[in-house]
Design a protein around this motif. Structure first.
Motif, short mmCIF file in Angstrom:
data_model
loop_
_atom_site.label_atom_id
_atom_site.label_comp_id
_atom_site.label_asym_id
_atom_site.label_seq_id
_atom_site.Cartn_x
_atom_site.Cartn_y
_atom_site.Cartn_z
N VAL A 1 63.71 -20.91 -22.07
CA VAL A 1 64.25 -22.26 -22.30
C VAL A 1 64.39 -22.95 -20.96
O VAL A 1 65.13 -22.50 -20.10
N VAL A 2 63.62 -24.01 -20.73
CA VAL A 2 63.68 -24.67 -19.43
C VAL A 2 64.23 -26.09 -19.52
O VAL A 2 64.52 -26.70 -18.51
N ASN A 3 64.37 -26.63 -20.72
CA ASN A 3 64.81 -28.01 -20.84
C ASN A 3 66.30 -28.10 -21.11
O ASN A 3 66.90 -27.19 -21.66
N ALA A 4 66.89 -29.24 -20.74
CA ALA A 4 68.28 -29.48 -21.08
C ALA A 4 68.38 -29.60 -22.60
O ALA A 4 67.47 -30.10 -23.25
N PRO A 5 69.50 -29.11 -23.19
CA PRO A 5 69.64 -29.21 -24.63
C PRO A 5 69.63 -30.68 -25.07
O PRO A 5 70.07 -31.54 -24.34
N GLY A 6 69.14 -30.93 -26.25
CA GLY A 6 69.11 -32.30 -26.77
C GLY A 6 68.20 -32.34 -27.97
O GLY A 6 67.44 -31.42 -28.21
N SER A 7 68.22 -33.45 -28.71
CA SER A 7 67.45 -33.49 -29.95
C SER A 7 65.95 -33.47 -29.70
O SER A 7 65.18 -33.09 -30.55
N ARG A 8 65.52 -33.93 -28.51
CA ARG A 8 64.09 -33.94 -28.23
C ARG A 8 63.65 -32.68 -27.48
O ARG A 8 62.50 -32.56 -27.09
N ASP A 9 64.56 -31.76 -27.29
CA ASP A 9 64.27 -30.54 -26.54
C ASP A 9 63.26 -29.67 -27.30
O ASP A 9 63.51 -29.29 -28.44
N TRP A 10 62.14 -29.35 -26.66
CA TRP A 10 61.10 -28.58 -27.36
C TRP A 10 61.56 -27.17 -27.69
O TRP A 10 61.07 -26.56 -28.65
N ALA A 11 62.51 -26.63 -26.92
CA ALA A 11 62.88 -25.22 -27.11
C ALA A 11 63.50 -24.99 -28.48
O ALA A 11 63.20 -23.99 -29.15
N GLY A 12 64.35 -25.92 -28.91
CA GLY A 12 64.96 -25.77 -30.24
C GLY A 12 63.90 -25.84 -31.33
O GLY A 12 63.90 -25.05 -32.28
N ARG A 13 62.96 -26.78 -31.19
CA ARG A 13 61.88 -26.89 -32.18
C ARG A 13 61.02 -25.63 -32.17
O ARG A 13 60.61 -25.13 -33.21
N ALA A 14 60.77 -25.11 -30.95
CA ALA A 14 59.97 -23.88 -30.85
C ALA A 14 60.64 -22.74 -31.60
O ALA A 14 59.98 -21.99 -32.34
N ASN A 15 61.94 -22.60 -31.45
CA ASN A 15 62.65 -21.52 -32.14
C ASN A 15 62.50 -21.64 -33.65
O ASN A 15 62.26 -20.65 -34.35
N ARG A 16 62.63 -22.88 -34.16
CA ARG A 16 62.52 -23.07 -35.62
C ARG A 16 61.10 -22.82 -36.10
O ARG A 16 60.87 -22.13 -37.09
N LEU A 17 60.11 -23.40 -35.39
CA LEU A 17 58.71 -23.22 -35.80
C LEU A 17 58.30 -21.75 -35.73
O LEU A 17 57.59 -21.24 -36.61
#
Ligand SMILES: C[S@@+](CC[C@H](N)C(=O)[O-])C[C@H]1O[C@@H](n2cnc3c(N)ncnc32)[C@H](O)[C@@H]1O
Length: 230
Positions: free
Chosen positions: A1-17
């Motif tokens: 996870v390299v991005n700051a947390p937020g709704s556009r953060d790719w890391a959260g989307r990556a976890n779900r996908l």
């Protein structure tokens, strides 16, 4: 996870996908979906940076540019192309591939004057012509993004890309053999796994345990394997 947390953060989307894809027994299905979401602006761009990974940059500074002549390099899971462009600038005749068509299109768009040959390909079924064809194979953080199976198959296929006399450089997150395996990506590699790159006729050159001097939680393997000249 390299991005700051937020709704556009790719890391959260990556976890779900990734969780959805793994539940459907499709361990590589989420990469293209993630890049496509980023390309549409729904999330930030994954694995986005300018310039090569630090450990690759330092390694190439140590080893120097390739010998004159047709030295071929290949970058596995090349994402947006920064490592491949670095190798091409050094003088390697460079191929770079990724399973995600959107990543490959973005890599070509970002580097319009590139000398790199970008290809959509799956490390689990690489083109036959790539077998033992490359003087330098660079694998950074792709294998750790795959569950087991098919991780061992990916490791064997990557090793098989190395030509006689060639070198494989692997950079991967590191865990102890007795550390529990996480539920989802990334899956840091154990010493046993990193050593298994040598199973396909490669010899271990160096296996270095690297710890980030700034953030000690960033533990990596930097490993070099060589195939004897035939
Ligand atoms: C964790 S990212 C690392 C990207 C890049 N190597 C880096 O160091 O920033 C893993 C990359 O491997 C690609 N990838 C995953 N599975 C793959 C496969 N089976 N064959 C080829 N590429 C794959 C993904 O699309 C993604 O771009």
């Amino acid at each position: 996870v390299v991005n700051a947390p937020g709704s556009r953060d790719w890391a959260g989307r990556a976890n779900r996908l990734a969780a959805d894809a793994l539940a459907q027994d499709d361990p590589t299905g989420w990469f293209e979906r993630l890049y496509a979401d980023a390309d549409s602006g729904a999330v930030s761009m994954p694995w986005d940076r300018v310039g090569p990974r630090d450990l690759l940059n330092e390694w190439t500074l140590r080893t120097g540019p390739p010998e004159p002549g047709d030295q071929r390099a290949i970058v596995v899971g090349c994402s947006l192309g920064e490592d491949a462009e670095h190798l091409a600038r050094l003088g390697f005749d460079t191929v770079a591939f990724d399973i995600a068509p959107t990543a490959i299109r973005l890599a070509r768009d970002r580097h319009p004057d590139t000398a790199v040959q970008y290809e959509v390909a799956d490390v689990l079924s690489p083109p036959a012509g790539w077998r033992r064809a490359f003087d330098l194979v660079v694998e950074i953080h792709t294998v750790q993004a795959l569950p087991d199976p098919p991780r061992p198959e990916a490791i064997a296929n990557i090793a098989d890309l190395v030509a006689p006399g060639g070198t494989l450089l692997v950079v991967a997150a590191r865990r102890a053999d007795d550390d529990p395996e996480p539920d989802g990506p990334p899956w840091p590699l154990t010493r046993t796994e990193i050593e298994s790159f040598a199973a396909a006729g490669l010899a271990i050159g160096v296996i270095e345990a690297v710890t980030d001097p700034v953030d000690a939680s960033h533990r990596r393997w930097l490993a070099e394997f060589v195939r004897a000249s035939s």
